[in-house]
Each structure stands twice: as structure tokens, then as C-alpha cells.
Enzyme design. Sequence first.
Site, mmCIF file in Angstrom:
data_model
loop_
_atom_site.group_PDB
_atom_site.id
_atom_site.type_symbol
_atom_site.label_atom_id
_atom_site.label_comp_id
_atom_site.label_asym_id
_atom_site.label_seq_id
_atom_site.Cartn_x
_atom_site.Cartn_y
_atom_site.Cartn_z
ATOM 1 N N ARG A 41 0.821 -1.237 0.000
ATOM 2 C CA ARG A 41 0.000 0.000 0.000
ATOM 3 C C ARG A 41 0.840 1.265 0.000
ATOM 4 N NH1 ARG A 41 -2.961 -2.985 3.927
ATOM 5 N NH2 ARG A 41 -4.657 -4.109 2.918
ATOM 6 N N LYS A 53 1.899 11.492 -10.422
ATOM 7 C CA LYS A 53 0.919 10.686 -11.163
ATOM 8 C C LYS A 53 1.643 9.425 -11.606
ATOM 9 C CE LYS A 53 -2.753 13.371 -13.392
ATOM 10 N NZ LYS A 53 -3.289 13.899 -14.669
ATOM 11 N N GLU A 101 5.988 18.237 -24.538
ATOM 12 C CA GLU A 101 5.554 18.631 -23.183
ATOM 13 C C GLU A 101 6.217 19.952 -22.773
ATOM 14 O OE1 GLU A 101 3.112 17.034 -21.819
ATOM 15 O OE2 GLU A 101 3.381 14.848 -21.850
ATOM 16 N N LYS A 122 5.507 22.670 -13.954
ATOM 17 C CA LYS A 122 4.840 21.484 -13.391
ATOM 18 C C LYS A 122 4.844 21.534 -11.867
ATOM 19 C CE LYS A 122 3.584 16.902 -13.676
ATOM 20 N NZ LYS A 122 3.417 15.703 -14.442
ATOM 21 N N GLU A 132 -5.405 16.739 -8.659
ATOM 22 C CA GLU A 132 -6.167 17.180 -9.834
ATOM 23 C C GLU A 132 -7.622 17.484 -9.512
ATOM 24 O OE1 GLU A 132 -5.717 14.476 -13.154
ATOM 25 O OE2 GLU A 132 -5.910 16.098 -14.576
ATOM 26 N N ARG A 173 -4.710 21.422 -11.681
ATOM 27 C CA ARG A 173 -3.818 20.454 -12.321
ATOM 28 C C ARG A 173 -4.305 20.039 -13.710
ATOM 29 N NH1 ARG A 173 -0.185 15.598 -9.762
ATOM 30 N NH2 ARG A 173 0.718 14.984 -11.761
ATOM 31 N N ASN A 184 -3.055 18.844 -18.664
ATOM 32 C CA ASN A 184 -3.618 17.910 -19.633
ATOM 33 C C ASN A 184 -3.895 18.589 -20.971
ATOM 34 O OD1 ASN A 184 -5.703 15.245 -19.883
ATOM 35 N ND2 ASN A 184 -4.110 15.145 -18.331
ATOM 36 N N HIS A 218 -3.978 16.689 -24.260
ATOM 37 C CA HIS A 218 -3.933 15.260 -23.945
ATOM 38 C C HIS A 218 -5.226 14.507 -24.242
ATOM 39 C CE1 HIS A 218 -0.118 16.198 -22.210
ATOM 40 N NE2 HIS A 218 0.070 14.962 -21.788
ATOM 41 N N HIS A 231 -4.301 11.056 -25.949
ATOM 42 C CA HIS A 231 -4.513 9.719 -25.376
ATOM 43 C C HIS A 231 -5.407 8.868 -26.276
ATOM 44 C CE1 HIS A 231 -3.315 10.885 -20.964
ATOM 45 N NE2 HIS A 231 -2.281 10.736 -21.767
ATOM 46 N N HIS A 265 4.300 9.077 -26.734
ATOM 47 C CA HIS A 265 3.359 9.996 -26.085
ATOM 48 C C HIS A 265 3.559 11.431 -26.583
ATOM 49 C CE1 HIS A 265 0.887 11.689 -22.892
ATOM 50 N NE2 HIS A 265 1.892 12.461 -22.508
HETATM 51 N N1 LIG Z 1 3.102 10.695 -14.840
HETATM 52 C C1 LIG Z 1 3.035 11.802 -15.540
HETATM 53 O O1 LIG Z 1 2.720 12.879 -15.033
HETATM 54 C C2 LIG Z 1 3.398 11.742 -16.989
HETATM 55 C C3 LIG Z 1 3.636 12.932 -17.673
HETATM 56 C C4 LIG Z 1 3.983 12.862 -19.016
HETATM 57 C C5 LIG Z 1 4.107 11.617 -19.632
HETATM 58 N N2 LIG Z 1 3.903 10.498 -18.911
HETATM 59 C C6 LIG Z 1 4.085 9.188 -19.538
HETATM 60 O O2 LIG Z 1 5.448 9.072 -19.966
HETATM 61 C C7 LIG Z 1 5.509 8.105 -21.006
HETATM 62 C C8 LIG Z 1 6.412 8.567 -22.124
HETATM 63 O O3 LIG Z 1 7.710 8.707 -21.619
HETATM 64 P P1 LIG Z 1 8.974 9.025 -22.553
HETATM 65 O O4 LIG Z 1 8.601 9.915 -23.652
HETATM 66 O O5 LIG Z 1 10.031 9.408 -21.607
HETATM 67 O O6 LIG Z 1 9.245 7.658 -23.273
HETATM 68 P P2 LIG Z 1 9.576 6.175 -22.796
HETATM 69 O O7 LIG Z 1 9.728 6.031 -21.342
HETATM 70 O O8 LIG Z 1 8.528 5.352 -23.446
HETATM 71 O O9 LIG Z 1 11.001 5.942 -23.455
HETATM 72 C C9 LIG Z 1 11.198 5.941 -24.839
HETATM 73 C C10 LIG Z 1 12.341 4.996 -25.207
HETATM 74 O O10 LIG Z 1 13.600 5.567 -24.812
HETATM 75 C C11 LIG Z 1 14.363 4.616 -24.052
HETATM 76 N N3 LIG Z 1 15.236 5.423 -23.205
HETATM 77 C C12 LIG Z 1 14.899 6.117 -22.094
HETATM 78 N N4 LIG Z 1 15.936 6.862 -21.687
HETATM 79 C C13 LIG Z 1 16.951 6.621 -22.544
HETATM 80 C C14 LIG Z 1 18.278 7.134 -22.651
HETATM 81 N N5 LIG Z 1 18.739 8.056 -21.824
HETATM 82 N N6 LIG Z 1 19.061 6.656 -23.639
HETATM 83 C C15 LIG Z 1 18.573 5.748 -24.532
HETATM 84 N N7 LIG Z 1 17.318 5.249 -24.502
HETATM 85 C C16 LIG Z 1 16.516 5.704 -23.513
HETATM 86 C C17 LIG Z 1 13.297 3.797 -23.379
HETATM 87 O O11 LIG Z 1 13.783 2.566 -22.917
HETATM 88 C C18 LIG Z 1 12.273 3.646 -24.505
HETATM 89 O O12 LIG Z 1 12.664 2.656 -25.402
HETATM 90 C C19 LIG Z 1 4.085 7.870 -21.457
HETATM 91 O O13 LIG Z 1 3.637 6.636 -20.987
HETATM 92 C C20 LIG Z 1 3.312 8.980 -20.806
HETATM 93 O O14 LIG Z 1 1.982 8.632 -20.551
HETATM 94 C C21 LIG Z 1 3.547 10.532 -17.618
HETATM 95 O O1 LIG Z 2 0.689 15.621 -14.493
HETATM 96 C C1 LIG Z 2 -0.408 15.779 -15.021
HETATM 97 O O2 LIG Z 2 -1.427 16.018 -14.358
HETATM 98 C C2 LIG Z 2 -0.563 15.692 -16.480
HETATM 99 O O3 LIG Z 2 -1.655 15.708 -16.996
HETATM 100 C C3 LIG Z 2 0.698 15.602 -17.264
HETATM 101 C C4 LIG Z 2 0.556 14.871 -18.583
HETATM 102 O O4 LIG Z 2 1.610 15.339 -19.409
HETATM 103 C C5 LIG Z 2 0.741 13.366 -18.470
HETATM 104 O O5 LIG Z 2 0.783 12.797 -19.740
HETATM 105 C C6 LIG Z 2 -0.208 12.616 -17.566
HETATM 106 O O6 LIG Z 2 0.238 11.298 -17.380
HETATM 107 C C7 LIG Z 2 -1.615 12.530 -18.097
HETATM 108 O O7 LIG Z 2 -2.412 12.110 -17.081
HETATM 109 P P1 LIG Z 2 -3.868 11.512 -17.252
HETATM 110 O O8 LIG Z 2 -4.452 11.712 -15.898
HETATM 111 O O9 LIG Z 2 -4.575 12.296 -18.327
HETATM 112 O O10 LIG Z 2 -3.710 10.098 -17.601
HETATM 113 ZN ZN LIG Z 3 1.784 14.080 -21.158
#
Ligand SMILES: NC(=O)c1ccc[n+]([C@@H]2O[C@H](COP(=O)([O-])OP(=O)(O)OC[C@H]3O[C@@H](n4cnc5c(N)ncnc54)[C@H](O)[C@@H]3O)[C@@H](O)[C@H]2O)c1
Ligand SMILES: O=C(O)C(=O)C[C@@H](O)[C@H](O)[C@H](O)COP(=O)(O)O
Ligand SMILES: [Zn+2]
Length: 363
Positions: free
Chosen positions: A124, A146, A188, A230, A240, A244, A248, A251, A255, A267
Amino acid sequence: MSEAVTRIRVGGSAGSEPYEVLVGRQLLGELGGLIGDRVKRVAVIHPEALADTGEALRADLAEQGFEAVAIQVPNAEEAKTAEVAAYCWKALGQSGFTRTDVVVGVGGGSTTDLAGFVAATWLRGVRWIAIPTTVLAMVDAAVGGKTGINTAEGKNLVGAFHPPAGVLCDLAALDSLPAHDYVSGLAEVIKAGFIADPVILDLIESDPEAARTPAGPHTAELIERSIRVKADVVSSDLKESGLREILNYGHTLAHAIEKNERYKWRHGAAVSVGLHFAAELGRLAGRLDDATADRHRTVLESVGLPLHYRHDQWPKLLENMKVDKKSRGDLLRFIVLDGLAKPTVLEGPDPAVLLAAYGEVAE
Ligand SMILES: NC(=O)c1ccc[n+]([C@@H]2O[C@H](COP(=O)([O-])OP(=O)(O)OC[C@H]3O[C@@H](n4cnc5c(N)ncnc54)[C@H](O)[C@@H]3O)[C@@H](O)[C@H]2O)c1
Ligand SMILES: O=C(O)C(=O)C[C@@H](O)[C@H](O)[C@H](O)COP(=O)(O)O
Ligand SMILES: [Zn+2]
């Protein structure tokens, strides 16, 4: 901007523990201190592409006296599945991971989303630290808590708000990033520019070619400015409940495209098309002036991000958008701009306006 370490504070209100995002080089020396003294076990979750980095981190932590395990997961979105999360839970169980132990997620946003989710759900909730290695993960995914995984029904549909204990953005990691992944993260960065910090747009427009590489003169500043956008938002609205939602921007359609492409698109590429769509929607809804709407197209295009998606996919995209987390019942909600850096919510837009906005994006 200098290569000194920049520290950006996040959180601290509404009961969430504050933490720092560090931006600089050679930051891994900070990891032991962040993990803390009373910790026995550390699990380093890393993607296949960073197998060497994951193993080096594990070995370093073992040398510092921790029981360290490395958990390798698939690259990119393939890691964000229930099966991969279950694989990680199994590895934690087998290494006797307790509530005082720590997860480290090193990789892009897919890896940090998964690692954070595994940390949020194990017992948890255990502490976790993010070491983002892509532009996108540094400026967005690793900051703000997130965490989550995808399902066949939609993007990030299962997850938890579980902020990290710290974030280490080592800019040297960007040198090995494939060019298209570097550029994808700029979507982003540009989003942060439009919703809150137009200086970001000025910096990119001053030399778009340079903005496409980690060697560009403004790399650190672009990353730090985006993190501050951010950090400011999530510090006042972690879960959110209002503000927050501006993160999005772009997005809702992004998505829907990602699901339509079975998560094979990056993404950032989908966000780029989504930003173009959101700008056109804002314009057609009478909210956004023509110049700011056009600026979306020019700045995204200038760094090589995509603007268009298949014209015949609108019915499917509309269907996909219904499970967007901003939807309320049958009401679709979009973030649009009332002007530069003036994000707002557009509720239940006229379907004809939505279709017309997609007409600008369709190819
Ligand atoms: N949690 C949040 O607030 C939030 C915000 C924005 C995006 N996201 C999520 O982030 C994801 C996208 O992340 P991303 O664009 O970083 O891509 P990714 O994590 O999918 O990575 C892309 C590729 O690059 C490789 N890689 C990563 N770092 C590397 C490095 N330094 N050198 C060589 N290869 C490397 C990875 O293994 C992968 O093959 C999506 O799933 C999206 O939904 C989440
Ligand atoms: O941090 C957030 O809040 C965002 O919306 C950032 C986005 O760039 C990110 O892709 C996030 O994962 C989207 O969230 P979701 O709640 O729409 O799935
Ligand atoms: Zn995003």
C-alpha cells in the site's frame, strides 16, 4: 545557464511531503543520501535499453551496503501493463521487500510511471525515487506523483497519486537518447510554454534546430523552466481537483490517438497532434486568437513534431475520448486557451465544432 545543480522544490501543501527535483550533471552521488540510512533493500527498475545503467546503479548501491536488486522491464509503453507490474511485485516479494525499503525508477516516463505505480501499490505504498533519463520524463512524468499503467480500454486508466521522495535529472543521460525521443519530449516542453511560461516558446523559436538536441544552448533552461511550471501546479493541486487539469492541455486527443495506435506512438508525438487540435478547438470555440493558435503549428513544426492524424479515424477517437479522466458522465471536457498562458476548461463543446477542429488536424 550554468551547469551547477538546480534544486526545485515540489509539494509540501495539503499533507504531501515536499521533495526536490535536482537538475545538473553527475547527480548519482545524491542517490544514497536520498534513499536514507535506515533502508535495507533497494529495487532499481529500469528498461531494457538502460540495462548497463540499471546494473551500474545496482552495483553502486550494493557497494554502499544496500541489498540491491535490478528489475529489468520492457522499453517504452510495453512496460505500462498489469503483467509487467505483477512481474515487479513478484520480484519485490521474492527479495523480501518491506515498508522501509525503496524503489528507484530509472528511465523514460513509461518506466517512471510503472516504477511509481509499483511503489504506490506494494504494501500500500513504499518510498520511491525517480531518475528520469528522457526530456519528457525530466520535465513532466517524473515530477508530480501521477503514476500508472495502461489498459486495453485506455491510457493510464489504472494508477495512483504517489509522489516520489526525490527526482534526479542528470542531463548527461540525454546524450544517449535517440533523436526522435528527444524531440518527442519537446511536446511537453512546448505545452508548458503555452499554458504558463511563454519564454519557453521564445527560446525554442530563437533557434529551433538547436532546441532539437541536448547540445543546444538552452537545454538546461528549457528543462528547468518546464519543471517549474509542473512543480508550481502540482504543489497546489496534487490530486487534480482543479488547477492540475491544465497539465492535460492537448492530452484529450493525444490519449485517444495513443489507444488507437495500441500505444505504439510516442506519447510526445501524440501530444503534439493533440496540442494542434486543442489550439484549433480554442480558436473555433471563439476563445483563442488566430496568432496564438497559429503559433502552435509553427513552433511544433519547427522542431519536427507531427501535427496531423488520419482523417478517417474521428469516430474512433471520439469514442476513445469518452474515458478521458476529465470527462464527467457523458460530458467531454477539454483544456483550451483563452490566450497565451491562459488555460481554461471548455465543457461539452458543440460536436460540430469538435469535428471542425479535427478537420484542421486530419490528413
Ligand atoms: N506521470 C506523468 O505525469 C506523466 C507525464 C507525461 C508523460 N507520462 C508518460 O510518460 C511516457 C512517455 O515517456 P517518454 O517519452 O520518456 O518515453 P519512454 O519512457 O517510453 O522511453 C522511450 C524509449 O527511450 C528509451 N530510453 C529512455 N531513456 C533513454 C536514454 N537516456 N538513452 C537511450 N534510450 C533511452 C526507453 O527505454 C524507450 O525505449 C508515457 O507513458 C506517458 O503517458 C507521464
Ligand atoms: O501531471 C499531469 O497532471 C498531467 O496531466 C501531465 C501529462 O503530461 C501526463 O501525460 C499525464 O500522465 C496525463 O495524465 P492523465 O491523468 O490524463 O492520464
Ligand atoms: Zn503528457
